[in-house]
Motif scaffolding. Structure first.
Motif, PDB file in Angstrom:
ATOM      1  N   LEU A 192      39.064  38.137  34.533  1.00 55.07           N
ATOM      2  CA  LEU A 192      39.813  37.197  35.287  1.00 55.07           C
ATOM      3  C   LEU A 192      39.139  36.086  35.923  1.00 55.07           C
ATOM      4  O   LEU A 192      39.548  35.317  36.662  1.00 55.07           O
ATOM      5  CB  LEU A 192      40.258  37.960  36.687  1.00 55.07           C
ATOM      6  CG  LEU A 192      41.586  39.211  36.566  1.00 55.07           C
ATOM      7  CD1 LEU A 192      41.825  40.007  37.790  1.00 55.07           C
ATOM      8  CD2 LEU A 192      42.803  38.427  35.989  1.00 55.07           C
ATOM      9  N   LYS A 193      37.718  36.168  35.481  1.00 57.62           N
ATOM     10  CA  LYS A 193      37.004  35.113  36.132  1.00 57.62           C
ATOM     11  C   LYS A 193      36.794  34.558  37.454  1.00 57.62           C
ATOM     12  O   LYS A 193      37.163  33.359  37.819  1.00 57.62           O
ATOM     13  CB  LYS A 193      37.170  33.929  35.036  1.00 57.62           C
ATOM     14  CG  LYS A 193      36.634  34.157  33.353  1.00 57.62           C
ATOM     15  CD  LYS A 193      36.784  32.948  32.788  1.00 57.62           C
ATOM     16  CE  LYS A 193      36.382  32.972  31.360  1.00 57.62           C
ATOM     17  NZ  LYS A 193      36.464  34.146  30.532  1.00 57.62           N
ATOM     18  N   PRO A 194      36.588  35.563  38.300  1.00 56.92           N
ATOM     19  CA  PRO A 194      36.755  35.078  39.726  1.00 56.92           C
ATOM     20  C   PRO A 194      35.533  34.463  40.542  1.00 56.92           C
ATOM     21  O   PRO A 194      34.374  34.425  39.575  1.00 56.92           O
ATOM     22  CB  PRO A 194      36.770  36.566  40.634  1.00 56.92           C
ATOM     23  CG  PRO A 194      36.323  37.440  39.723  1.00 56.92           C
ATOM     24  CD  PRO A 194      36.327  36.996  37.991  1.00 56.92           C
ATOM     25  N   ASP A 195      35.501  33.630  41.463  1.00 57.06           N
ATOM     26  CA  ASP A 195      34.344  32.999  41.978  1.00 57.06           C
ATOM     27  C   ASP A 195      33.552  34.243  42.720  1.00 57.06           C
ATOM     28  O   ASP A 195      32.563  34.145  42.724  1.00 57.06           O
ATOM     29  CB  ASP A 195      34.797  32.088  43.025  1.00 57.06           C
ATOM     30  CG  ASP A 195      35.660  30.760  42.343  1.00 57.06           C
ATOM     31  OD1 ASP A 195      35.117  30.399  41.236  1.00 57.06           O
ATOM     32  OD2 ASP A 195      36.409  30.428  42.928  1.00 57.06           O
ATOM     33  N   PHE A 196      34.359  35.193  43.123  1.00 56.84           N
ATOM     34  CA  PHE A 196      33.553  36.448  43.803  1.00 56.84           C
ATOM     35  C   PHE A 196      34.463  37.744  43.805  1.00 56.84           C
ATOM     36  O   PHE A 196      35.728  37.181  43.515  1.00 56.84           O
ATOM     37  CB  PHE A 196      33.105  36.060  45.192  1.00 56.84           C
ATOM     38  CG  PHE A 196      34.072  35.627  46.048  1.00 56.84           C
ATOM     39  CD1 PHE A 196      34.594  36.652  47.025  1.00 56.84           C
ATOM     40  CD2 PHE A 196      34.401  34.287  46.174  1.00 56.84           C
ATOM     41  CE1 PHE A 196      35.470  36.250  47.994  1.00 56.84           C
ATOM     42  CE2 PHE A 196      35.029  33.868  47.497  1.00 56.84           C
ATOM     43  CZ  PHE A 196      35.897  34.931  48.274  1.00 56.84           C
ATOM     44  N   LEU A 197      33.731  38.791  43.985  1.00 56.05           N
ATOM     45  CA  LEU A 197      34.780  39.814  44.211  1.00 56.05           C
ATOM     46  C   LEU A 197      34.640  40.513  45.255  1.00 56.05           C
ATOM     47  O   LEU A 197      33.402  40.617  46.201  1.00 56.05           O
ATOM     48  CB  LEU A 197      33.989  40.875  43.042  1.00 56.05           C
ATOM     49  CG  LEU A 197      34.516  42.364  43.029  1.00 56.05           C
ATOM     50  CD1 LEU A 197      36.014  42.484  42.808  1.00 56.05           C
ATOM     51  CD2 LEU A 197      33.746  43.173  42.129  1.00 56.05           C
ATOM     52  N   CYS A 198      35.728  41.348  45.986  1.00 59.08           N
ATOM     53  CA  CYS A 198      35.591  41.976  47.266  1.00 59.08           C
ATOM     54  C   CYS A 198      35.922  43.213  47.057  1.00 59.08           C
ATOM     55  O   CYS A 198      36.869  43.582  46.694  1.00 59.08           O
ATOM     56  CB  CYS A 198      36.807  41.273  48.176  1.00 59.08           C
ATOM     57  SG  CYS A 198      36.476  39.681  48.625  1.00 59.08           S
ATOM     58  N   ILE A 199      35.317  44.140  47.664  1.00 60.25           N
ATOM     59  CA  ILE A 199      35.378  45.664  47.699  1.00 60.25           C
ATOM     60  C   ILE A 199      35.677  46.097  49.065  1.00 60.25           C
ATOM     61  O   ILE A 199      34.929  46.052  49.888  1.00 60.25           O
ATOM     62  CB  ILE A 199      34.398  46.247  47.022  1.00 60.25           C
ATOM     63  CG1 ILE A 199      33.856  45.742  45.591  1.00 60.25           C
ATOM     64  CG2 ILE A 199      34.937  47.928  46.687  1.00 60.25           C
ATOM     65  CD1 ILE A 199      32.912  46.270  45.079  1.00 60.25           C
ATOM     66  N   THR A 200      36.988  46.487  49.461  1.00 60.91           N
ATOM     67  CA  THR A 200      37.221  46.798  50.523  1.00 60.91           C
ATOM     68  C   THR A 200      37.282  48.379  50.964  1.00 60.91           C
ATOM     69  O   THR A 200      38.291  49.129  51.535  1.00 60.91           O
ATOM     70  CB  THR A 200      38.811  46.318  51.159  1.00 60.91           C
ATOM     71  OG1 THR A 200      39.586  46.435  49.978  1.00 60.91           O
ATOM     72  CG2 THR A 200      38.723  44.880  51.312  1.00 60.91           C
ATOM     73  N   GLY A 201      36.041  48.877  50.491  1.00 61.08           N
ATOM     74  CA  GLY A 201      35.946  50.546  50.851  1.00 61.08           C
ATOM     75  C   GLY A 201      36.278  51.410  50.044  1.00 61.08           C
ATOM     76  O   GLY A 201      37.174  51.275  49.201  1.00 61.08           O
ATOM     77  N   ASP A 202      35.968  52.884  50.226  1.00 68.28           N
ATOM     78  CA  ASP A 202      36.331  53.976  49.450  1.00 68.28           C
ATOM     79  C   ASP A 202      36.130  53.670  47.973  1.00 68.28           C
ATOM     80  O   ASP A 202      36.867  54.134  47.263  1.00 68.28           O
ATOM     81  CB  ASP A 202      37.792  54.152  49.616  1.00 68.28           C
ATOM     82  CG  ASP A 202      37.900  55.043  50.971  1.00 68.28           C
ATOM     83  OD1 ASP A 202      37.109  55.233  51.735  1.00 68.28           O
ATOM     84  OD2 ASP A 202      38.948  55.355  51.074  1.00 68.28           O
TER      85      ASP A 202
END
Lengths: 68, 357
Positions: free
Chosen positions: B164-174
């Motif tokens: 998906l070529k994102p600028d950044f990745l977020c991980i919201t737990g678990d």
């Protein structure tokens, strides 16, 4: 090469009873340089001694992650 | 006895005891066979979750999979057994046909649910903001549950994220919910171009959050524990530690310095605190935790606990997106819900050429 050149970022973290300064040190080990603390009174102080960080404060550090 | 334990034991009656005994009765199975089926099934969750929790042999893993598969299909088994009661009651089917039909429906839906859990879909959310001068593209993954799921699942998820070529990745737990998940198991994060921001969920707390945070930092993941940083000067990212406290977002945001000129992105595991986030000036809040119930009809239970269980919500100028979760907890199954990887495309708001009068 400086930490900033290597992609380190400035992070401001509020220490809590769950995430104490000891756990902060344990998490970031030698990959953080504390810059300032904001004390609970609201006073901003430059950190000159890494050991002198109060328990209930906001700590502003330069943090380097390993793969950057 | 705690309410949770009592509720768990009571749930055994409709989900385990009744359908198993009923099907054995209809099948006219002898007592020894009934006990051979009944005892392992009824004790399977207790054995896998408590007694064998820290054991990791091939056999205990197999037992856990078996226990979770049964747990996942147990609502289907209950509903189909109840329906079969009607058909049997009106002498429309024989006992044998009822047993065969119930088991066939349960196994088929179990397979369908497993397939749905193995392949996450990509969902795209398009928004705009007057605080941005250039478009931003980022991905949220949440509730991956490595431990319950194998590291190979994370590798597949990261592969999709990279495409998906994102600028950044977020991980919201678990992200992690099991003992013994090593840095090597998470090494696929090293292939992500751009920063990875992580905030802890309830499961990281059960498994030892400090050690997990250290492992993730070693891999270059930026762990935000009641902390804020900037992706660019136009985009601030805040992460708040998960807490079973309805005021956690309000309490922690009060301690943070929000950049009023920047687009403020808040990562918090539970979908709670939207109003507090709006009051503080957050632009977009990302959460997970609910799995949207994961398996029908558990979503009806989750619906009673959380007001917001999936999708986009809004309060004043602030939006909250609740992901259905990328992975699964317990049974590797999804029925009536989907595993998702969420792509956010946020464009600068354009002033209208024809302003409204």
């Amino acid at each position: 090469m400086s930490w900033l050149d290597e992609g380190a970022d400035v992070r401001s973290t509020s220490l809590t009873e769950e995430f104490t300064i000891d756990l902060y040190r344990e998490t970031y080990q030698d990959r953080f340089i504390p810059l300032f603390v904001v004390e609970s009174s609201g006073r901003l102080r430059v950190v000159t001694d890494k050991a002198d960080i109060p328990a209930d404060c906001k700590i502003i550090s330069l943090i380097k992650s390993d793969n950057i | 006895m705690s309410k949770f334990l009592l509720a768990t034991l009571l749930l055994h009656i409709p989900l385990y005891i009744y359908p198993i005994l009923r099907l054995c009765y209809w099948a006219e199975s002898p007592l020894w066979l009934t006990l051979l089926i009944f005892i392992p099934l009824v004790s399977s969750q207790y054995m896998s979750r408590f007694y064998l929790r820290k054991k990791n042999s091939v056999w205990t893993k197999l037992l856990r999979r078996f226990a979770d598969f049964y747990l996942g299909v147990s609502p289907v088994l209950l509903i189909s057994t109840l329906l079969a009661e009607i058909f049997v009651g009106f002498h429309m089917v024989t006992f044998g046909t009822a047993v065969t039909s119930v088991i066939a429906i349960t196994v088929i839906l179990g397979i369908v649910a497993t397939m749905a859990a193995l392949s996450p879909m990509v969902k795209t959310i398009t928004l705009s903001s007057g605080k941005l001068t250039a478009p931003v593209r980022f991905v949220q993954i949440t509730d991956v549950h490595i431990g319950s799921r194998k590291p190979a699942f994370l590798d597949r998820v990261v592969h999709i994220v990279n495409e998906l070529k994102p600028d950044f990745l977020c991980i919201t737990g678990d992200l992690i919910d099991g003992q013994g998940v090593s840095e090597d198991d998470l090494k696929s994060f090293k292939s992500v171009v751009g920063p990875i921001y992580f905030t802890i969920g309830n499961h990281e707390k059960y498994e030892g959050v400090e050690a997990i945070a250290r492992r993730l930092e070693n891999l270059g993941v930026k762990v935000l524990r009641n902390a804020e940083t900037h992706f660019t000067k136009e985009l601030q990212v805040i992460g708040i530690d998960d807490m079973d406290d309805a005021n956690q977002v309000a309490v922690q945001l009060e301690k943070q310095t929000l950049d009023k000129d920047a687009f403020v992105l808040l990562l918090y595991h539970r979908p709670r605190g939207l109003k507090a986030a709006a009051d503080a000036g957050v632009d977009l809040m990302l959460s997970g935790h609910t799995h949207n119930g994961q398996i029908m009809p558990f979503n009806l239970v989750v619906n009673r606990v959380f007001d917001m269980i999936k999708g986009l919500y809004e309060h004043a100028e602030t939006k909250l997106y609740v992901s259905q979760g990328t992975g699964t907890w317990g049974p590797i199954m999804r029925l009536g819900t989907r595993s998702e990887i969420t792509l956010f495309e946020i464009s600068p708001a354009q002033e209208s050429l024809f302003p409204s009068r």
